[in-house]
Design a protein around this motif. Sequence first.
Motif, mmCIF file in Angstrom:
data_model
loop_
_atom_site.group_PDB
_atom_site.id
_atom_site.type_symbol
_atom_site.label_atom_id
_atom_site.label_comp_id
_atom_site.label_asym_id
_atom_site.label_seq_id
_atom_site.Cartn_x
_atom_site.Cartn_y
_atom_site.Cartn_z
ATOM 1 N N CYS A 18 -9.967 36.736 -9.001
ATOM 2 C CA CYS A 18 -10.643 36.512 -7.393
ATOM 3 C C CYS A 18 -10.392 35.303 -6.604
ATOM 4 C CB CYS A 18 -12.230 36.132 -7.361
ATOM 5 S SG CYS A 18 -12.819 37.800 -8.318
ATOM 6 N N THR A 57 -11.922 34.234 -3.740
ATOM 7 C CA THR A 57 -12.814 34.353 -2.978
ATOM 8 C C THR A 57 -14.632 34.492 -3.794
ATOM 9 O OG1 THR A 57 -12.898 36.027 -1.707
ATOM 10 C CG2 THR A 57 -11.125 34.040 -1.115
ATOM 11 N N THR A 58 -15.200 34.777 -2.602
ATOM 12 C CA THR A 58 -16.759 34.590 -2.981
ATOM 13 C C THR A 58 -16.548 36.660 -2.637
ATOM 14 O OG1 THR A 58 -18.004 32.437 -2.890
ATOM 15 C CG2 THR A 58 -18.898 35.160 -2.946
ATOM 16 N N SER A 59 -15.902 37.104 -1.563
ATOM 17 C CA SER A 59 -16.153 37.946 -1.257
ATOM 18 C C SER A 59 -15.046 39.054 -2.016
ATOM 19 C CB SER A 59 -15.320 38.173 -0.069
ATOM 20 O OG SER A 59 -15.512 37.369 0.727
ATOM 21 N N SER A 81 -17.759 39.585 -5.003
ATOM 22 C CA SER A 81 -18.310 40.421 -4.235
ATOM 23 C C SER A 81 -17.437 42.162 -5.079
ATOM 24 C CB SER A 81 -19.156 40.100 -3.165
ATOM 25 O OG SER A 81 -19.840 38.975 -2.781
ATOM 26 N N ASP A 94 -15.715 24.970 -7.077
ATOM 27 C CA ASP A 94 -15.559 26.659 -7.580
ATOM 28 C C ASP A 94 -15.839 26.433 -8.503
ATOM 29 O OD1 ASP A 94 -15.802 26.098 -5.260
ATOM 30 O OD2 ASP A 94 -13.797 26.769 -4.943
ATOM 31 N N GLU A 113 -24.386 28.795 -5.463
ATOM 32 C CA GLU A 113 -24.001 30.387 -4.611
ATOM 33 C C GLU A 113 -23.891 31.312 -5.795
ATOM 34 O OE1 GLU A 113 -21.286 30.862 -1.615
ATOM 35 O OE2 GLU A 113 -20.176 31.214 -3.232
ATOM 36 N N VAL A 170 -23.077 35.455 -7.145
ATOM 37 C CA VAL A 170 -23.383 36.653 -7.103
ATOM 38 C C VAL A 170 -23.678 37.544 -7.746
ATOM 39 C CG1 VAL A 170 -21.475 39.035 -6.827
ATOM 40 C CG2 VAL A 170 -20.237 36.243 -5.915
ATOM 41 N N VAL A 202 -24.882 37.980 -2.421
ATOM 42 C CA VAL A 202 -24.779 36.647 -2.644
ATOM 43 C C VAL A 202 -26.188 35.921 -1.996
ATOM 44 C CG1 VAL A 202 -23.362 34.603 -2.223
ATOM 45 C CG2 VAL A 202 -22.238 36.863 -1.820
ATOM 46 N N GLU A 236 -27.879 31.673 -2.526
ATOM 47 C CA GLU A 236 -27.440 30.089 -3.150
ATOM 48 C C GLU A 236 -29.223 30.361 -3.125
ATOM 49 O OE1 GLU A 236 -25.812 27.949 -2.048
ATOM 50 O OE2 GLU A 236 -24.696 28.802 -1.036
ATOM 51 N N THR A 276 -20.010 31.128 -7.922
ATOM 52 C CA THR A 276 -19.096 31.462 -7.259
ATOM 53 C C THR A 276 -19.323 29.075 -7.403
ATOM 54 O OG1 THR A 276 -20.190 31.441 -5.478
ATOM 55 C CG2 THR A 276 -18.729 33.330 -6.698
ATOM 56 N N ARG A 277 -20.166 28.601 -7.054
ATOM 57 C CA ARG A 277 -20.145 27.021 -6.593
ATOM 58 C C ARG A 277 -21.150 26.271 -6.580
ATOM 59 N NH1 ARG A 277 -20.583 27.846 -0.869
ATOM 60 N NH2 ARG A 277 -22.335 26.793 -1.573
#
Length: 431
Positions: free
Chosen positions: A12, A14-16, A19, A73, A129, A131, A137, A139, A163-164
Amino acid sequence: MIDRRPALIARCRTTSDVSAAVRYTHGAGLPVSVRCGGHNVAGTSVVDGGVVIDLSLMREVRIDTENRIAEADGGCLLRDVDLATTAHDLICPAGVYSYTGLSGLALGGGYGWRARKWGLTCDHIIGAEVVLADGSVVEASEEQHQDLLWALRGGGGNFGIVTRFRLRLRPAERMLVRTGLYAGDNAAAALRSYRKFTGTLSDDFHLLGGLRHTRPADPVPEELRDRPVLDFLSICSADDGESRAEADALFAAMPEGATTETEMTYLELQAMCDESAPDGRRYYTKSGYVSELDDEAIDRLVAAAGANPSSTGSIDIEFLLGAISRGSAEDSAFPQRQAPFMVSAYGSWDDAELDTPGIAWARRTMAALRDWEHPGGYVNYISLEDNPGDAVETYGTDIYARLTRVKRQYDPRNFFRGTRAVIPDTHGNSR
Ligand SMILES: Cc1cc2nc3c(=O)[nH]c(=O)nc-3n(C[C@H](O)[C@H](O)[C@H](O)COP(=O)(O)OP(=O)(O)OC[C@H]3O[C@@H](n4cnc5c(N)ncnc54)[C@H](O)[C@@H]3O)c2cc1C
């Protein structure tokens, strides 16, 4: 030592992506594992026949110098964080090998050279952050999803994929590293001196004793080569005059040995041990908390070190407490704050034929300390063959009960299996 074959590795960015990987894995009915640094000693980042959600391409760190906060990250290694923070004379206390993953380490706790001074890495998580198991997602912070934030501070990777992280930072200092190498005959006496100092030691200090066997080519005085030794390490701030005086007193009370004294930056300190655990070797670690190091416990440790079937590896005796002990179960799920010592039998060897005797040695070493055992365990040091069902013992009844309620809220179908599995509470109890 760990040989597993995933069906798919989702790399991966990115966060998307994370997901999407979670939704895909869920839909396909496959088991999942999450990988950050891949350092977990039980190999939990790799799953047979399932999907590895690999975050190792997500390694950016952003620093808010004014508020002393880092946003890191979920795939960062410790050195990514150290490089970014020390550029601003700041640090986030973390583990002692620069290529360990931030996520696994922080979610399980995070012991390191500055933990007695500032607390564990998980004590520095002020937001995340995440998932969740359905791919959504959220926070987690002091303002929202507070229970999830509490669980992420020590509860391991059981609740979602971070993810962060938002991490609180501390000022960087120059460090004073002093070492003493004591011949095996003096090891018990040196450990007794070490123990005596732990009664009065200021929080600025981290002490570590390692019982090991030196190799013929080791850069140590000739009379200490190729023999059992105690490798003793004292780390404190080089800027603090009182700490320097305390270190002098500590070494003056030790038996005769070969000593060194070095000043270094925090970044150098964080990489100091990197060479000692090279990739490709075979490793097995068995660790446990110890409540007291009386003379008999010390004698047993020295005897166990002499019985190590491999010439590499060590028994490490680490003094804890300090700021670690001042954190509370209200603020974090990290359970064992009052344990004075952590003892780890680090088995390490090259030849697969040593797997069975090496593992047996590590287990026997810790079994010999059973009378001094402090209850509970550290999720990040749970080894390959430990019983994954011991989560209640690891966390204690109260913290485990609260973790199971958070689990029911965020991952009721038990999609994520962390380093120490937390099972969702099925009784529907609210807090
Ligand atoms: C050489 C070595 C040195 C070590 N030194 C220390 C030390 O000084 N102090 C200390 O406290 N520990 C130390 N450890 C133990 C270390 O904390 C654990 O092994 C930890 O799990 C490593 O984190 P990782 O991200 O590299 O692990 P990985 O193997 O990548 O992941 C382990 C588990 O963490 C969870 N996880 C990982 N990433 C995420 C994420 N983004 N979101 C949710 N869950 C996630 C998953 O459950 C995963 O199975 C060391 C281990 C090794 C091998």
